[in-house]
Scaffold this active site. Structure first.
Site, PDB file in Angstrom:
ATOM      1  N   ASP A   1       0.991   9.447  -7.745  1.00  0.00           N
ATOM      2  CA  ASP A   1       0.068   8.501  -7.114  1.00  0.00           C
ATOM      3  C   ASP A   1      -1.100   8.222  -8.057  1.00  0.00           C
ATOM      4  O   ASP A   1      -1.869   9.134  -8.376  1.00  0.00           O
ATOM      5  CB  ASP A   1      -0.439   9.113  -5.799  1.00  0.00           C
ATOM      6  CG  ASP A   1      -1.300   8.169  -4.982  1.00  0.00           C
ATOM      7  OD1 ASP A   1      -1.857   7.212  -5.552  1.00  0.00           O
ATOM      8  OD2 ASP A   1      -1.437   8.398  -3.771  1.00  0.00           O
TER       9      ASP A   1
ATOM     10  N   SER B   1      -3.757   6.522   3.222  1.00  0.00           N
ATOM     11  CA  SER B   1      -4.829   6.297   2.265  1.00  0.00           C
ATOM     12  C   SER B   1      -6.190   6.360   2.969  1.00  0.00           C
ATOM     13  O   SER B   1      -6.526   7.392   3.542  1.00  0.00           O
ATOM     14  CB  SER B   1      -4.606   4.962   1.540  1.00  0.00           C
ATOM     15  OG  SER B   1      -5.420   4.864   0.403  1.00  0.00           O
TER      16      SER B   1
ATOM     17  N   HIS C   1       1.739   5.759  -4.624  1.00  0.00           N
ATOM     18  CA  HIS C   1       0.726   5.756  -3.570  1.00  0.00           C
ATOM     19  C   HIS C   1       1.284   5.261  -2.242  1.00  0.00           C
ATOM     20  O   HIS C   1       0.916   5.761  -1.183  1.00  0.00           O
ATOM     21  CB  HIS C   1      -0.458   4.883  -3.990  1.00  0.00           C
ATOM     22  CG  HIS C   1      -1.602   4.904  -3.014  1.00  0.00           C
ATOM     23  ND1 HIS C   1      -2.276   6.056  -2.693  1.00  0.00           N
ATOM     24  CD2 HIS C   1      -2.182   3.912  -2.283  1.00  0.00           C
ATOM     25  CE1 HIS C   1      -3.233   5.791  -1.815  1.00  0.00           C
ATOM     26  NE2 HIS C   1      -3.186   4.489  -1.544  1.00  0.00           N
TER      27      HIS C   1
END
Length: 291
Positions: A199, A102, A229
């Protein structure tokens, strides 16, 4: 063997918490996500793999995250980028494979640009490049924008944290300084991207834009159609372990002066043999905690 917590003293005597598994190079460095910590499932699985195979591995918490000192609300991309560079400069030697999840994917790219002589490969999980400007800010409600303008911060609700977490004016303004999209992104090392098609935080199209913007021709984009995610299910973790192992082999081939053919042979051998994957037991993968 377990990696015990240690601390790197930074500016104003603030400490960054880290855990290290000594081992062979290239060293794998885990870069976690926004408001996450180094105790998450993916970071722990890679620590277990390093211990099982003898590879060097480092994970740490940014300023204001996890076990590190500092107020999360005072953090910015500039601050966290400096944390990454300080940690790899002070705690590692030789070639590196950066694994970024991320926000950590964005920071991994920024570190690779800043330390091209050290970073030999990247593994990016749901990379959120430019997320403050391109993913977060456009989704702010009028009430959130008003709160940021009035108070300098807004508390964003989160399914991962009952109390939510602050989104500050400083974070948004600073993040725009480090924008790398639409590119080109001057990274010319092997890159492996793992991205969930379902996601809700980082659209797969955003991650693909980053993959296409990279200068490197050795980029493989893996779309897990039903992946979320976190990508922390057992089969997602298997993909991560395999991608990191491949990246280490490619980095080793590069350090040995291997040409493109040698690198491709290393990748083919990795895919055929998948060595050491059996060293990990499924038990640590049973949970899907926040990362």
């Amino acid at each position: 063997m377990t990696d015990s917590p240690q601390h790197l003293v930074r500016i104003n005597n603030l400490r960054l918490a880290y855990r290290i598994v000594p081992g062979t190079q290239p060293t794998v460095v885990w870069l976690g996500g926004f408001h996450s910590d180094m105790a998450g499932t993916k970071a722990q699985v890679l620590a277990d793999q390093a211990q099982a195979t003898g590879g060097g591995y480092l994970r740490f918490d940014y300023f204001g995250h996890g076990e590190s000192d500092g107020d999360f609300a005072e953090g910015t991309i500039s601050h966290w980028r400096e944390d990454v560079l300080a940690v790899i400069d002070a705690l590692t030697e030789g070639p590196l494979v950066l694994v970024g999840s991320s926000m950590g994917g964005w920071l991994a790219c920024l570190a690779a640009i800043a330390r091209p002589e050290r970073v030999k490969a990247l593994v990016l999980v749901a990379p959120a490049a430019d997320f403050t400007e391109k993913l977060m800010e456009p989704q702010l409600s009028e009430a959130a924008r008003a709160a940021i303008a009035r108070d300098g911060a807004w508390i964003r609700p989160s399914e991962y944290d009952d109390g939510g977490y602050p989104i500050t004016r400083a974070l948004l303004e600073d993040g725009a300084r480090w924008s790398i999209l639409p590119g080109p992104v001057p990274i010319d090392v092997p890159v492996r991207v793992l991205q969930g098609g379902a996601d809700p935080d980082v659209p797969w199209t955003h991650a693909l834009e980053l993959a296409n913007a990279l200068k490197s021709e050795d980029v493989v984009f893996t779309l897990v159609k039903d992946g979320d995610h976190r990508l922390s299910r057992p089969h997602d973790l298997e993909r991560l372990v395999a991608a990191v192992a491949e990246a280490r082999m490619l980095a080793q081939a590069d350090e040995a002066g291997g040409d493109l053919v040698a690198r491709r042979l290393a990748r083919a051998a990795r895919l055929r043999g998948a060595p050491n994957l059996e060293a990990l037991q499924p038990a640590p993968w049973a949970s899907a905690e926040e990362e």
